[in-house]
Design a protein around this motif. Structure first.
Motif: not given
Lengths: 479, 269
Positions: B190-207
């Motif tokens: 898998x390439x270009x995976x968002x880490x859990x940390x990255x995902x947590x920082x994602x402000x947009x819930x839909x994304x």
């Protein structure tokens, strides 16, 4: 902005073609691994445009294919004296196809041939290969040294591990042909046969190590050096006899075999040197074959005079060698062009009424002798296989199998003309039959509905024709 | 010798970036490696390696692999040694595709298995030269040429990104193509995976939901078929990763560390 060619043109296979490509691709790899010439497969036409004409031709040709054998069998039953497989001694174009149920399957024939062969190859190889004469085994005669060498060369072409291993055992471990120091003092002809046998298994399959490996390599190099000295650089031909201007076709072919085998021994040979010899000889053969289409048994180095008698064995061997050359070297279109011309010649002139070929023929009339050697039929089957002509290979094999006879508890294919049977003939046929089984399997795994289901498709085809006619009429009306 | 193909359903997923960096890193680990640019449609290896002075390679020195495939030249002519010990490269070029139509169709169409045979001949030669890894950067998708590379490879690295359209494509390519390749081992990368940390920082819930669903989608697509396809490695999305050979950088780069970890896994397979 012009669109770059090549950016979006890589063909995408359909799901069905993809499976076929992988299956056949693996076969190509397997052949290469075994040091064989791979059987390249014909591409399938992608998404054919179905037109009314194509459908009509399809229905018409299918009906003809079904009706003709049916009519033949009806007439045969009416006139029992008509035997479709009778060997005719005069040359005619092939008009009939051997038909009827085979008494045994091709696999059974292979089993029986193998059983027969095993009788002659005892474990210690001390007395192997007497041959049949007048349907009885003549144990007083032994296979000659040259026959052993050709036997090994032939066995190395078998894809079945057991027979292939037998050749390797004879060469390296059991009979240890490679160790025979007298090879180096023999005639050039025998040296060439020896080198071809010594190189018949690719480098990685040579089970020798250490000093044995070095001696083997030295012997190969010595033989190669003395053989290549016999190449005449002005006529680009080779002669194993000293100071003669006559060139024998068989000698050119053996040399070509050596060049191909050399490419599988990268440490011993210079690829560019081998390719140079191959190109030169093929250019000469190209010149000879231009006028008469086949290769004469012998010809003069000035290339203006030929022996009028031709041998099918030469055509068949050259055909196999050309395929191997085309795979092993970069010869441009030279090898392919010769393959096509030789194939067309064999196809048009040498196939007889029963789909077998004459052993000898005259080049001016293409009139053949009445000798049909089983070895040649085996070669012919293999030639058809290389061109992916399953039905032609089948017909020749069927004719040949009808000549199989039970003798002395063994199952043999005798020379069609006389009752002698040589070990080498049986092995050639064994290899041919096995290759045919492989080709059949490859075709069976890829072909669509069988002929039997043709009648089931008839209503659909008629419906398509009906619809096509309707559409044509509608178009006309609109106009 | 291990023949490892890097393949993907579609282009632009980072196949070449991963294969080049992997090959160079393996060489740095002391493995004798040959990297082959078999993406005949869009070859790009040449630009990667000529821009790195460490290899000391001149653009005019190459004999194209594409030419070898149509019968010109020998395997040894197309293998280019580099200044980096143990690292060899084989490049392709697209110019040949613009030449004669006969040559073009040889390369682009079925080709009767001849290109496959040439590729296999090349692999056999590499084997005789005692390479430990042959890394093939394949053409994406299912064309006859990508099939050639897949057929001759021992291991296939399937590169995929957590994007909905690629998940659908992955399912398709598994059922239509990979499932027909017996005796080949498949690994998903898998390439270009968002880490859990990255995902947590994602402000947009839909994304965030889409990203999570896509990850699950890949996992279930890999699971719901007859093949055993493990995820060998997940490369996290690193901002500003461009077309460079990061493993050559003196300063450790996050991507270099990931490649090193991936190579260790590859060696131990």
């Amino acid at each position: 902005m012009s669109k770059r060619k090549g950016q979006e043109i890589f063909e995408i296979p359909s799901e069905e073609d993809l499976a076929e490509y992988i299956h056949k691709g693996k076969k190509v790899i397997q052949h290469i691994e075994e040091g064989k010439t791979p059987i390249y497969f014909k591409p399938k036409r992608q998404h054919p445009k179905i037109t009314f004409t194509i459908i009509f031709i399809l229905v018409l040709s299918s009906s003809v294919i079904i009706m003709v054998p049916a009519m033949i069998s009806i007439f045969s039953s009416i006139n029992p004296s008509t035997n479709q497989t009778t060997t005719q001694t005069t040359y005619t174009t092939q008009t009939t196809i051997p038909s009827g149920e085979d008494p045994v399957t091709l696999s059974q024939s292979v089993n029986q041939l193998e059983t027969f062969l095993y009788q002659f190859i005892p474990e210690n190889y001390s007395n192997f290969a007497p041959f049949m004469e007048n349907n009885s085994i003549n144990t007083s005669k032994r296979i000659t040294f040259q026959e052993i060498l050709d036997f090994i060369w032939l066995l190395s072409q078998d894809r079945d591990s057991e027979w292939r291993d037998l050749g390797r055992n004879l060469l390296y471990t059991e009979y240890r042909i490679w160790e025979n120091t007298s090879i180096e003092t023999e005639s050039l002809d025998l040296k060439a046969h020896s080198l071809r046998a010594l190189l018949s298994y690719p480098q990685k399959e040579v089970p020798l190590i250490g000093t044995e490996k070095s001696s083997y390599e030295n012997r190969c190099s010595l033989l190669w050096n003395s053989i290549k000295e016999a190449v005449d650089i002005t006529s680009n031909t080779i002669s194993f006899q000293e100071n003669v201007s006559i060139r024998i076709a068989d000698e050119q072919i053996i040399f070509l075999d050596i060049l191909c085998a050399g490419t599988t021994h990268g440490e011993l040979f210079n690829y560019n040197e081998l390719q140079g010899y191959a190109k030169n000889i093929l250019e000469t053969l190209d010149e000879i074959i231009t006028n008469i289409n086949g290769i004469p048994e012998d010809f003069f180095s000035n290339l203006t005079e030929f022996n009028p008698i031709y041998s099918f064995k030469d055509q068949g061997h050259l055909f196999l060698a050309l395929h191997a050359l085309d795979h092993s070297f970069d010869l441009g279109s030279l090898a392919q062009s010769l393959i096509q011309r030789l194939d067309s010649f064999i196809w048009n002139y040498l196939t007889r009424v029963d789909w077998s070929c004459n052993s000898y023929y005259n080049n001016t009339s293409h009139k053949g002798s009445n000798v049909l050697a089983s070895y040649d039929q085996g070669l012919m089957i293999r030639n058809h296989i290389l061109m992916d002509r399953l039905s032609s290979a089948n017909y020749t094999a069927n004719t040949l199998r009808q000549k199989l006879s039970m003798s002395n508890g063994g199952y043999i294919i005798s020379n069609i003309k006389n009752s002698s049977a040589y070990l080498i003939d049986q092995v050639q046929i064994l290899v041919a039959f096995k290759e045919l089984i492989e080709l059949k399997n490859a075709h069976e795994s890829t072909t669509g509905p069988s002929m039997a289901s043709f009648w089931g498709l008839q209503p659909i085809l008629i419906m398509i024709i009906g619809l096509s006619i309707k559409r044509l009429r509608e178009r006309k009306r609109k106009r | 010798m291990q023949t490892v193909a890097f393949h993907s359903y579609r282009g632009g997923v980072g196949k070449t970036l991963l294969s080049v960096n992997t090959a160079v890193q393996l060489a740095k680990f002391g493995k004798k490696v040959c990297l082959v640019d078999f993406d005949l449609r869009a070859p790009s290896l040449q630009s990667y390696i000529t821009s790195e002075s460490v290899f000391s390679l001149d653009q005019n020195d190459f004999v194209s692999f594409t030419e070898f495939l149509i019968g010109k030249g020998s395997p040894e002519e197309v293998i280019n040694p580099t200044k980096l010990e143990n690292f060899y490269v084989v490049v392709s070029d697209i110019e040949i595709l613009q030449n004669k139509s006969q040559t073009r169709s040889k390369l682009t169409q079925h080709g009767e298995g001849r290109i496959l045979a040439k590729l296999f001949e090349f692999i056999r030669y590499c084997n005789s030269q005692e390479f430990e890894f042959l890394i093939i950067d394949c053409m994406p998708g299912v064309t006859y040429r990508s099939l050639d590379a897949l057929v001759v490879s021992d291991k296939i690295m399937i590169i995929t990104r957590p994007v909905k359209s690629e998940i659908t494509g992955l399912g398709l390519v598994i059922s239509e193509c990979y499932s027909k390749l017996d005796d080949t081992k498949f690994y998903a990368i898998m390439n270009q995976i968002e880490t859990i940390q990255d995902l947590k920082n994602q402000p947009n819930q839909m994304d965030l939901k889409i990203a999570q669903d896509n990850l699950k989608g890949i996992a279930s697509t890999l699971k719901n078929n007859n093949l055993e396809i493990d995820i060998l490695h997940s490369f996290r999305r690193v901002p500003f990763v461009t077309e460079r050979i990061y493993v050559l950088l003196e300063d450790p780069h996050p991507f270099t560390k990931e490649i090193q970890e991936f190579c260790q896994k590859l060696i131990s397979l």
